[in-house]
Design a protein around this motif. Structure first.
Motif, short mmCIF file in Angstrom:
data_model
loop_
_atom_site.label_atom_id
_atom_site.label_comp_id
_atom_site.label_asym_id
_atom_site.label_seq_id
_atom_site.Cartn_x
_atom_site.Cartn_y
_atom_site.Cartn_z
N ARG A 83 70.80 84.31 -18.72
CA ARG A 83 70.90 83.68 -20.13
C ARG A 83 70.38 82.53 -19.82
NH1 ARG A 83 76.45 81.25 -22.66
NH2 ARG A 83 75.67 80.42 -24.52
N HIS A 84 70.71 81.45 -18.98
CA HIS A 84 70.44 80.00 -19.29
C HIS A 84 68.91 79.83 -18.49
CE1 HIS A 84 74.30 79.03 -20.71
NE2 HIS A 84 74.87 79.40 -19.67
N PRO A 86 66.40 82.11 -18.05
CA PRO A 86 65.46 82.59 -18.78
C PRO A 86 65.03 81.86 -20.01
CG PRO A 86 66.85 84.27 -18.00
CD PRO A 86 67.59 83.07 -17.57
N LYS A 87 66.04 81.08 -20.66
CA LYS A 87 65.88 80.49 -21.94
C LYS A 87 65.21 79.17 -21.69
CE LYS A 87 67.92 79.74 -26.19
NZ LYS A 87 67.38 81.30 -26.70
#
Lengths: 146, 82
Positions: A83-84, A86-87
């Motif tokens: 989640r974090h 890649p964002k």
């Protein structure tokens, strides 16, 4: 009168359409930036990288947490990987690796860094509801820095 | 009791079904924006919202109260029932 209003509206719409309605591209960079900063681990990663010399890799999950979490650190690592990170990486703010699990500044790092630097300026007096929370890590004790 | 983190639950569920380590599961964000799953489960647990999506070779459903279904089967988690 209706016709005139309609025509006036249409002409101003035409003027606006070339600058504002091409798929929302006017605000894409800022929306992306604010969304990236809308999670505490991501803010902490940016903040940690801000404090380190240019180009240095920081170990994870350390750079994304204030203290070593008791309990399920495997889940936190999964949140980072899926989640974090890649964002942040998709926006070009960071680059990260799995082995060793680490993060460093990306080509567009200065975008979130500049905004966070502005927001963590000690001279800013925030409104009451925001005052008890650190910009980066949420609620803090009275005498904490940040 | 800390709120179940939905994204780790989804990844662990797929790893369990495929019989692999969690590190071998493909990136979730190639299939769905993970923020959507987080947003859904941050809401009121009594709601009935759910999101279904393809993830690797599986059909995943995530419910508002943080249940994870893989190909129609409920994935057992460690969280206590509400």
């Amino acid at each position: 009168m209706v016709t005139r209003l309609f025509t006036d509206g249409l002409s101003s719409f035409d003027t606006m359409s070339t600058t504002h309605f091409e798929g929302g591209r006017e605000t894409e960079a800022w929306d992306q930036l604010y969304e990236a900063l809308a999670a505490e681990p991501r803010r902490l990663i940016i903040f940690s990288l801000m404090k380190e010399p240019d180009g240095r890799r920081l170990p994870l999950p350390d750079a994304a947490q204030l203290y070593n979490r008791a309990g399920d650190s495997e889940s936190f690592r999964i949140e980072l990987r899926h989640r974090h990170l890649p964002k942040l990486a998709d926006a070009g703010y960071v680059q990260w690796e799995n082995d060793p699990f680490s993060v460093q500044r990306g080509p567009h790092f200065d975008e979130p860094a500049l905004v966070l630097a502005q927001m963590t300026d000690n001279r800013i007096e925030y409104p009451q509801r925001l005052r008890d929370e650190c910009v980066v890590i949420g609620e803090v004790g009275q005498n904490d820095e940040n | 009791m800390t709120r179940t983190e939905i994204i780790p639950e989804v990844v662990k569920a797929v790893a369990a079904v495929d019989g692999v380590e969690v590190g071998e599961v493909p990136p979730l964000r190639d299939y769905v924006d993970p923020e959507i799953l987080s947003k859904l489960t941050e809401q009121d647990r009594e709601g009935e919202g759910r999101i279904s999506f393809q993830y690797s070779d599986h059909q995943i459903t995530v419910t508002q109260d943080a249940q994870v279904f893989v190909d129609g089967h409920l994935h057992a988690t460690d969280k206590t029932a509400n």
